[in-house]
Motif scaffolding. Structure first.
Motif, PDB file in Angstrom:
ATOM      1  N   UNK A 109       0.832  -1.206   0.000  1.00  0.00           N
ATOM      2  CA  UNK A 109       0.000   0.000   0.000  1.00  0.00           C
ATOM      3  C   UNK A 109       0.867   1.256   0.000  1.00  0.00           C
ATOM      4  N   UNK A 110       1.897   1.267   0.831  1.00  0.00           N
ATOM      5  CA  UNK A 110       2.786   2.441   0.894  1.00  0.00           C
ATOM      6  C   UNK A 110       3.554   2.619  -0.418  1.00  0.00           C
ATOM      7  N   UNK A 147       6.999   8.608   0.822  1.00  0.00           N
ATOM      8  CA  UNK A 147       8.434   8.920   0.743  1.00  0.00           C
ATOM      9  C   UNK A 147       8.876   9.672   2.001  1.00  0.00           C
ATOM     10  N   UNK A 148      10.196   9.786   2.207  1.00  0.00           N
ATOM     11  CA  UNK A 148      10.686  10.483   3.404  1.00  0.00           C
ATOM     12  C   UNK A 148      10.095  11.884   3.542  1.00  0.00           C
ATOM     13  N   UNK A 149       9.649  12.189   4.754  1.00  0.00           N
ATOM     14  CA  UNK A 149       9.065  13.497   5.033  1.00  0.00           C
ATOM     15  C   UNK A 149       7.568  13.570   4.866  1.00  0.00           C
ATOM     16  N   UNK A 196      13.474  -8.587   5.810  1.00  0.00           N
ATOM     17  CA  UNK A 196      14.631  -7.786   6.193  1.00  0.00           C
ATOM     18  C   UNK A 196      14.259  -6.722   7.219  1.00  0.00           C
ATOM     19  N   UNK A 197      13.130  -6.050   6.994  1.00  0.00           N
ATOM     20  CA  UNK A 197      12.718  -4.996   7.917  1.00  0.00           C
ATOM     21  C   UNK A 197      12.312  -5.555   9.274  1.00  0.00           C
ATOM     22  N   UNK A 198      11.540  -6.641   9.276  1.00  0.00           N
ATOM     23  CA  UNK A 198      11.118  -7.218  10.552  1.00  0.00           C
ATOM     24  C   UNK A 198      12.322  -7.772  11.314  1.00  0.00           C
ATOM     25  N   UNK A 256       8.858   2.817   7.803  1.00  0.00           N
ATOM     26  CA  UNK A 256       9.971   2.297   7.012  1.00  0.00           C
ATOM     27  C   UNK A 256      10.187   3.106   5.738  1.00  0.00           C
ATOM     28  N   UNK A 257       9.114   3.616   5.170  1.00  0.00           N
ATOM     29  CA  UNK A 257       9.210   4.419   3.949  1.00  0.00           C
ATOM     30  C   UNK A 257       9.646   5.855   4.228  1.00  0.00           C
ATOM     31  N   UNK A 258       9.769   6.222   5.500  1.00  0.00           N
ATOM     32  CA  UNK A 258      10.298   7.529   5.841  1.00  0.00           C
ATOM     33  C   UNK A 258       9.284   8.577   6.219  1.00  0.00           C
TER      34      UNK A 258
END
Length: 346
Positions: free
Chosen positions: A159-160, A166-168, A303-305, A189-191
């Motif tokens: 979804x993201x 994105x960051x910010x 990887x993230x988890x 995670x996507x910032x």
């Protein structure tokens, strides 16, 4: 190892733990000793109603599709896995040949064989045969419960990604079931620097803070739209992600997005026709994205988890054994305010 236990759905509210044959391996498959399986809303829906839309349980079916386990045997053509490897199980085996698979959007494959979606059996069983390229190795320090959560986390990542977070960015997540809570983790995670999470249940709002939400709002106590506008200086969010599956939150997602913003629709409301304001969408140049499962997310999810981005095992509020699978399904069905993720450990 010729026999195994499995939780089999026979009809609404009728599940039985029984002994079945261990599946035979095809050359491109591996046999996995299932270690943990999360109870998903779809499992509960099949358990309660025997169907979801056009998918009808017409013969006995094993439930469960959020799973992790250990490889105990491999087919003769398998080269990417070894016996003893710990894996997260991606539940939708696709053809690899159709237009959608070739485009990399294999979640749209018309011939997908998805665990616990009629007529295919799922993972509430001791052993599962799975095509090896849908088994993703996990590191030794990662729990099997976290491996099973890679499935709902993948929905949030997809979804993201579709919504271009994105960051910010500022993101609103509307609905805080397991998918919504893991979407909060995905947005982090996507910032995204501001993540606004909305729900009705205090336990889920508190958990959203644990997962990385910067602001939470109880929809029973406050006007969520006004809260989002206050938090964004009247602009609205860069991305509104609807994960509750209600008509109200679908409409709210469109209202909450800023001009030029993105809307991702994950949840499915009871009535498929939602009266969106087309003027709002056209005048604001909103991009609206439908979200169906996920594609190309599992390696990133693992990887993230594994990195410890969030303590996702905290989402598991209740644990049961395979023999208690009916109790697990009943807990998830009847205690939506007091439970988050119900897990079956084998």
């Amino acid at each position: 190892m010729s026999k195994m236990k499995a939780c089999v759905l026979y009809g609404p509210l009728d599940v039985r733990v029984q002994e079945l044959q261990v599946p035979q391996l095809k050359p491109d498959q591996a046999l996995v000793k299932v270690k943990a399986v999360g109870v998903c809303g779809s499992d509960v829906h099949y358990y309660e109603h025997g169907r979801i839309g056009r998918y009808v349980v017409e013969k006995p079916m094993i439930l469960g599709h959020e799973a992790g386990g250990e490889v105990v045997a491999v087919g003769e053509a398998v080269t990417n896995l070894q016996v003893g490897q710990r894996v997260a199980i991606e539940p939708g085996v696709t053809c690899g040949k159709c237009k959608f698979c070739k485009e990399g959007r294999y979640n749209l494959c018309p011939d997908v064989e998805f665990l616990a979606t009629p007529p295919y059996d799922g993972a509430f069983c001791e052993y599962l045969a799975m095509r090896a390229d849908f088994l993703h190795p996990i590191p030794d320090h990662m729990s099997y419960e976290a491996a099973s959560l890679a499935e709902p986390f993948s929905v949030g990542l997809h979804a993201c990604r579709r919504a271009g977070v994105k960051p910010g960015d500022t993101v609103a997540v509307l609905g805080l079931g397991p998918v919504g809570l893991l979407t909060v983790v995905a947005a982090k995670a996507f910032g995204a620097t501001k993540i606004i999470a909305a729900d009705l249940a205090p336990i889920r709002l508190e958990m959203a803070k644990e997962m990385g939400a910067t602001a939470v709002v109880n929809a029973q106590e406050q006007d969520v739209y006004k809260f989002i506008m206050q938090e964004t200086g009247g602009l609205g969010v860069d991305a509104a992600i609807e994960t509750a599956g209600s008509t109200a939150t679908n409409l709210l997602a469109v209202q909450a997005a800023r001009r030029g913003g993105k809307v991702a629709l994950v949840g499915l409301p009871p009535n498929p026709e939602v009266p969106f304001n087309v003027f709002t969408i056209a005048d604001g140049e909103l991009d609206i994205f439908g979200i169906f499962r996920y594609a190309n997310t599992y390696p990133t999810a693992v990887e993230l988890l594994a990195s410890g981005i969030a303590s996702v095992e905290k989402l598991v509020t209740h644990r049961f054994t395979l023999d208690q699978a009916k109790d697990a399904l009943d807990k998830a069905r009847t205690d939506k305010q007091g439970s988050i993720k119900v897990m079956v450990n084998l």
